[in-house]
Each structure stands twice: as structure tokens, then as C-alpha cells.
Design an enzyme around this catalytic site. Structure first.
Site, mmCIF file in Angstrom:
data_model
loop_
_atom_site.group_PDB
_atom_site.id
_atom_site.type_symbol
_atom_site.label_atom_id
_atom_site.label_comp_id
_atom_site.label_asym_id
_atom_site.label_seq_id
_atom_site.Cartn_x
_atom_site.Cartn_y
_atom_site.Cartn_z
ATOM 1 N N HIS A 270 0.571 -1.327 0.035
ATOM 2 C CA HIS A 270 0.445 0.269 -0.323
ATOM 3 C C HIS A 270 0.685 1.211 0.297
ATOM 4 O O HIS A 270 1.600 1.797 -1.012
ATOM 5 C CB HIS A 270 -0.693 -0.360 1.233
ATOM 6 N N HIS A 309 -2.379 -1.600 -9.750
ATOM 7 C CA HIS A 309 -3.132 -1.214 -9.107
ATOM 8 C C HIS A 309 -4.523 -2.104 -9.558
ATOM 9 O O HIS A 309 -4.767 -2.392 -10.303
ATOM 10 C CB HIS A 309 -3.410 -0.428 -9.238
ATOM 11 N N ASP A 365 2.899 5.513 -6.595
ATOM 12 C CA ASP A 365 3.766 5.444 -5.661
ATOM 13 C C ASP A 365 5.274 5.489 -6.633
ATOM 14 O O ASP A 365 6.424 5.406 -6.143
ATOM 15 C CB ASP A 365 4.037 4.115 -5.062
HETATM 16 N N1 ACO Z 1 4.449 -6.636 -11.088
HETATM 17 C C1 ACO Z 1 4.795 -7.676 -11.261
HETATM 18 N N2 ACO Z 1 3.067 -8.687 -11.697
HETATM 19 C C2 ACO Z 1 2.589 -8.295 -11.003
HETATM 20 C C3 ACO Z 1 2.525 -6.939 -10.674
HETATM 21 C C4 ACO Z 1 4.049 -5.873 -10.252
HETATM 22 N N3 ACO Z 1 3.975 -5.364 -9.529
HETATM 23 N N4 ACO Z 1 1.093 -6.629 -9.623
HETATM 24 C C5 ACO Z 1 0.361 -7.404 -10.030
HETATM 25 N N5 ACO Z 1 1.191 -9.003 -10.952
HETATM 26 C C6 ACO Z 1 0.562 -9.607 -11.644
HETATM 27 C C7 ACO Z 1 0.334 -10.872 -10.386
HETATM 28 O O1 ACO Z 1 1.368 -11.019 -10.066
HETATM 29 C C8 ACO Z 1 -0.810 -11.581 -10.925
HETATM 30 O O2 ACO Z 1 -0.185 -12.241 -11.626
HETATM 31 P P1 ACO Z 1 -1.086 -13.649 -12.259
HETATM 32 O O3 ACO Z 1 -2.581 -13.790 -13.415
HETATM 33 O O4 ACO Z 1 -0.028 -14.684 -13.230
HETATM 34 O O5 ACO Z 1 -1.068 -14.177 -10.915
HETATM 35 C C9 ACO Z 1 -1.574 -10.307 -11.474
HETATM 36 O O6 ACO Z 1 -0.710 -8.996 -12.044
HETATM 37 C C10 ACO Z 1 -2.647 -9.743 -10.702
HETATM 38 O O7 ACO Z 1 -2.206 -9.478 -9.506
HETATM 39 P P2 ACO Z 1 -2.387 -9.017 -8.224
HETATM 40 O O8 ACO Z 1 -2.194 -9.767 -6.674
HETATM 41 O O9 ACO Z 1 -3.707 -10.001 -8.092
HETATM 42 O O10 ACO Z 1 -3.376 -7.893 -8.117
HETATM 43 P P3 ACO Z 1 -4.225 -7.051 -7.274
HETATM 44 O O11 ACO Z 1 -4.829 -6.007 -7.892
HETATM 45 O O12 ACO Z 1 -4.442 -8.007 -5.718
HETATM 46 O O13 ACO Z 1 -2.917 -6.237 -6.338
HETATM 47 C C11 ACO Z 1 -1.463 -4.451 -6.135
HETATM 48 C C12 ACO Z 1 -2.723 -4.872 -6.905
HETATM 49 C C13 ACO Z 1 -1.400 -4.405 -4.155
HETATM 50 C C14 ACO Z 1 -0.729 -3.141 -6.064
HETATM 51 C C15 ACO Z 1 -0.255 -5.055 -7.002
HETATM 52 O O14 ACO Z 1 -0.404 -5.081 -8.488
HETATM 53 C C16 ACO Z 1 1.600 -5.612 -6.050
HETATM 54 O O15 ACO Z 1 1.561 -5.659 -5.173
HETATM 55 N N6 ACO Z 1 1.855 -3.494 -6.680
HETATM 56 C C17 ACO Z 1 3.386 -4.089 -6.535
HETATM 57 C C18 ACO Z 1 3.317 -2.954 -4.819
HETATM 58 C C19 ACO Z 1 2.600 -1.668 -5.308
HETATM 59 O O16 ACO Z 1 3.094 -0.755 -6.089
HETATM 60 N N7 ACO Z 1 1.778 -0.997 -4.478
HETATM 61 C C20 ACO Z 1 1.241 0.344 -4.055
HETATM 62 C C21 ACO Z 1 0.160 0.183 -5.195
HETATM 63 S S1 ACO Z 1 -1.087 2.378 -4.913
HETATM 64 C C22 ACO Z 1 -0.998 2.164 -3.246
HETATM 65 O O17 ACO Z 1 -1.656 1.683 -2.514
HETATM 66 C C23 ACO Z 1 -1.056 3.794 -3.068
#
Ligand code: ACO
Length: 444
Positions: A270, A309, A365
Site C-alpha cells: 500500500h 493497482h 508510488d
Molecule cells: N509486478 C509484476 N507482476 C505483478 C505486479 C507487479 N508489480 N502486480 C501484479 N502483478 C501480477 C500478479 O503476479 C498477477 O499475475 P497472475 O495473474 O499471473 O497471477 C496479476 O498481475 C494480478 O495481480 P494481483 O496481485 O492479483 O493484483 P491485485 O489487484 O491484488 O494487486 C497490487 C494490486 C497489490 C497493487 C499489486 O499490483 C502489487 O503488489 N503492486 C506492487 C506494489 C505497489 O506498487 N503497491 C502500491 C499500490 S498504490 C497504493 O497503494 C497507493
């Protein structure tokens, strides 16, 4: 679906029974599912939605997001217009009160916030109790929680005047607590608020003033920080806001709620992601290492922090604005070399099938940390700044929840998959490796 009557028919194939579920605001009420009996005596059908992926838990009038089109609005105003024309304090007024202020209301609001920038001297001693290397986010969370003991009347959550005072206090004091947390970690004396300065100018003064009699913030950096705060003011039902509402639903006071919301925000998935982005970019170190990092992210290794996101399946509109601000800031501070790695990482990722297919774009971010770092703000302070700016949104969401007659204490259901009833076995009859061996492999 019967559009005219806005109902959906559900037929239970086991019994042939038909149920009409009303649709309102493109939603069915999950409680309407309970009339569909799974067993004759049981409580009825529930919806299963881990992480609340497809569940609206409230009605809200504060933020609007269209993740597919990359739209964010506060109270109807596009984020781009607010970032261009508003100030953080004006935006905070809009978020909290629902309308942009008139000149006299704005003057009064600024006065009211500035009246609350000082903190009780005992709070300083409280901060001094933290170890020299305590993470400032931990200090912020603990100190905001402690504020509730200074203002016991805050528990009168149904009293409008009390809600208003706590809102002004929190918006007024968060920069002071945030800056004190930083000064503590540096072993520097605390700088008291300077109410001649703007909200962000005063924050920069409390962070960076040394021996000069008056701190004069650079107007470009002051404005850049103000815009960053505008971009972070609210973001509908994200993890920390949901935490704020959940704690608030127990009628805990708003200081306890903000401490809990900040704790949620502090997680790397987050609001701490901007901290992680800098670590990631530093570790990458040079553009030639980017393909290997992308390869690792695609193979399920370390994710690309700052990408993806839950809601935006398009470019995060805040990231677009932040990218522009970066260059204004670099005019003053000199270029942060990490920007070249970030831009190249974005370019390569956005051409890659893996990221395109999953609609993974840079989020807010991805670039904010690079700007903060250029401004001399230490990495550990990034989530603290996020919490500071998000306080107006948390308070607006909390007050909306308090006044919402449909809300009750948050209490989701579960699907129980544990043991059926079993008999207690006395300790001396439980043997390692024996027939009565207790299960020791678990999550804790
Ligand atoms: N890098 C690589 N792969 C990713 C990333 C990433 N940053 N984010 C998601 N994926 C992939 C997952 O592995 C998944 O792949 P799959 O379908 O083959 O299993 C798919 O994309 C969907 O990912 P989920 O985790 O199901 O997506 P969710 O909506 O639950 O997660 C989140 C969103 C937590 C922001 C995620 O994208 C992440 O961890 N990003 C990195 C951390 C980040 O930048 N957080 C800040 C968010 S903005 C904020 O809070 C202000």
C-alpha cells in the site's frame, strides 16, 4: 435480468425455487441472498469475496474512480484541475466538507487548521521514548494513537462540533508529528510550527530548519509538495480507508481510527510502496540491468514495485501529474539519477506482453519517491507524508460512515473449514508421534 423492474431472477436448481433480487445502483444487497436457503434451518446463502474484490461496503460521495479510463475525482472535481489550480488546504476542505470554500470560509478554515498545529509538550516526551532508529511511520502510528488520550472528548463521535474539532486537530497536527518523528530520528531539536508559512511551507520548515531565524521554503518545492499532498488526499475505499471505516464502525475515537489506518498504509503493498520503489531502483542501479529485473518479475519473482493497482487498469492519473512535477523539482534540486532508470523501466514494461495483458501501469508510488528523494526527504518518511496527506480523506470517510444510518459494526462472515466438534484431550495424554499427536504445522 429484468431491467424495467431492476431485479435479477435467481433460480435455485436444487429446488426449482425462483428469487427476485432487487438491483439498486448496479448492486444487489448481499443480505438478500440470505433468503436463498442452503439447508432448511441454516442462515442462507452468503457471498464469498476474499479481499472484497467485488463488494461495495458503503455508499460514498467523496471520491470517484474509473480505473479503466484512469479517472479520479474528488467531490466531482477532476484531480488534474485540482492539482493545477487548487492548494492542499483548499482540497482538504473540499474533501472534508463536500464543496469548495468561499473566500471567507477558506480564510476561517486556514485559521482553524493553524490553531491546531502545536502539539501538547507531553507528546514530545512520548516521541522521545522511541529509540533513535525507530521507523518514523511507527512513531507516527504510535503518536497519533496516543493523541486520543489527550482529547478524551473525541469519543463523542455523534457530536458535530467534536467531529469538526478532531478533524482540524488531526489535519493541523499530522505535519508536526511527522516532522518531529523525522527530527527525532536525526537527533535534531524539534522545530515548532511557523504559522506565517503555508501548510506545506511550514512542514518543510519543521523538517529542515536549522539555525536560521526564519526558514524560507523554496516556492517551487513548496508547490510541488502541495500538489503531491493534493494527489494523496483521498482514494475511495482503499485498504487504509477501509481500515479507518472498520475501526470507526466500532465507535472508536478518530485518533485510534487514524492510527489503525496509518498502520494499514504502512504496508509495502500500500503506502510504503514508494519507499520500496527507491530501494528497487537503487538496486537496479543502471538501465542495462532492467531486462533482467523485468524477467524476474514476470517469472513470479520480486514484483515491480510501483506497478499495478487494484483499481487502475490504465495509467494512474496521479502518476501522470507526478511525472510532470518531477522536472519542476529537478530544476531546483538537480536531477535525481533514478528518474532515468524509472523512465526506462516504464518504457520496457509497457511494451512487454506480460504487463500489457495484466494492465500493469505505473501507480502513484512509482514517481513520488523520486521527487521526495530529490527534495532531501529521507526514504523512511515517504509513507509518513502519504499518511499526512491522506488524513483529510480518512476523516471525510470516517464522518460519512458515522452518519450513514445503514452502517453497523463491521463484521464479515466466514466459511468455516476447520475441525468438526471434537473432545478435549488432557495434556498428559497428548504424545509426540502418538495417535493423539496434535497438529503442529500451521500459519503461526
Ligand atoms: N509486478 C509484476 N507482476 C505483478 C505486479 C507487479 N508489480 N502486480 C501484479 N502483478 C501480477 C500478479 O503476479 C498477477 O499475475 P497472475 O495473474 O499471473 O497471477 C496479476 O498481475 C494480478 O495481480 P494481483 O496481485 O492479483 O493484483 P491485485 O489487484 O491484488 O494487486 C497490487 C494490486 C497489490 C497493487 C499489486 O499490483 C502489487 O503488489 N503492486 C506492487 C506494489 C505497489 O506498487 N503497491 C502500491 C499500490 S498504490 C497504493 O497503494 C497507493
Amino acid at each position: 435480468m429484468d431491467m424495467a423492474n431492476s431485479t435479477i431472477s435467481v433460480i435455485d436448481n436444487r429446488t426449482g425455487k425462483r428469487y427476485e433480487l432487487p438491483i439498486e445502483y448496479d448492486a444487489i444487497r448481499a443480505t438478500d441472498l440470505a433468503q436463498i436457503k442452503v439447508t432448511p434451518e441454516g442462515p442462507g446463502l452468503v457471498s464469498y469475496d476474499p479481499a472484497l474484490l467485488n463488494t461495495a461496503a458503503c455508499k460514498s460521495k467523496i471520491s470517484f474512480i474509473d480505473g479503466d479510463r484512469g479517472i479520479l475525482r474528488y467531490r466531482g472535481y477532476p484531480i488534474e484541475e485540482l492539482a493545477e489550480q487548487s492548494t492542499f488546504l483548499e482540497t482538504a476542505y473540499l474533501v472534508v466538507k463536500g464543496e469548495l470554500p468561499t473566500t471567507s470560509h477558506f480564510r476561517m478554515w486556514q485559521h482553524n487548521i493553524k490553531m491546531h498545529t502545536l502539539v501538547h509538550e507531553n507528546l514530545k516526551h512520548f516521541i522521545e521514548g522511541f529509540r533513535y532508529d525507530a521507523h518514523p511511520m511507527g512513531i507516527l502510528i504510535g503518536t497519533v494513537g496516543a493523541l486520543s488520550t489527550f482529547y478524551p472528548e473525541a469519543k463523542r463521535i455523534t457530536d458535530l462540533e467534536s467531529r469538526r474539532v478532531q478533524t482540524r486537530r488531526l489535519i493541523g497536527k499530522m505535519p508536526t508529528i511527522a516532522a518531529f518523528a523525522y527530527r527525532h530520528s536525526r537527533g535534531l531539536p524539534y522545530v515548532y510550527p511557523d504559522n506565517d508559512l503555508s501548510y506545506t511551507g511550514n512542514f518543510l520548515s519543521m523538517m529542515f530548519k536549522m539555525t536560521e531565524l526564519k526558514y524560507r521554503p523554496d516556492p517551487i518545492l513548496e508547490r510541488a509538495l502541495d500538489v503531491l499532498f493534493i494527489l494523496h488526499a483521498d482514494h475511495e475505499q482503499n485498504c487504509s480507508t477501509t481500515t479507518m471505516r472498520a475501526i470507526g464502525s466500532a465507535h472508536s475515537d478518530p485518533y485510534a481510527c487514524v492510527a489503525g489506518a496509518a498502520a494499514a498504509l504502512g504496508g509495502p503493498r500500500h503506502g510504503s510502496a514508494n519507499e520500496e520503489v527507491i530501494h528497487m531502483l537503487r538496486e537496479i542501479g543502471s538501465v542495462d540491468k532492467i531486462p533482467a529485473v523485468i524477467k524476474e518479475a514476470k517469472s513470479g519473482g520480486a514484483r515491480l514495485t510501483g506497478f499495478g493497482h487494484r483499481v487502475y487498469k490504465n495509467y494512474d492519473p496521479r502518476a501522470k501529474i507526478i511525472k510532470k512535477i518531477a522536472y519542476d523539482v529537478f530544476e531546483v534540486t538537480g536531477k535525481n539519477p533514478l528518474i532515468d532508470i524509472a523512465l526506462e523501466l516504464e518504457r520496457i514494461a509497457l511494451q512487454d506482453d506480460y504487463f500489457v495483458k495484466r494492465k500493469l501501469y505505473p501507480n502513484v508510488d512509482f514517481y513520488s519517491g523520486i521527487i521526495y528523494e530529490a527534495m532531501g526527504i529521507p526514504i523512511a518518511m515517504f509513507p509518513v507524508l502519504f499518511a499526512l496527506a491522506r488524513t483529510s480523506g480518512w476523516m471525510a470517510q470516517w464522518a460519512e460512515m458515522v452518519l450513514d444510518e445503514e452502517q453497523k459494526i463491521t463484521r464479515p462472515k466466514q466459511i468455516y473449514l476447520g475441525h468438526d466438534e471434537r473432545r478435549y484431550v488432557p495434556l498428559d495424554q497428548r504424545r509426540d508421534g502418538g495417535a493423539l499427536e496434535t497438529e503442529v504445522v500451521g500459519p503461526l
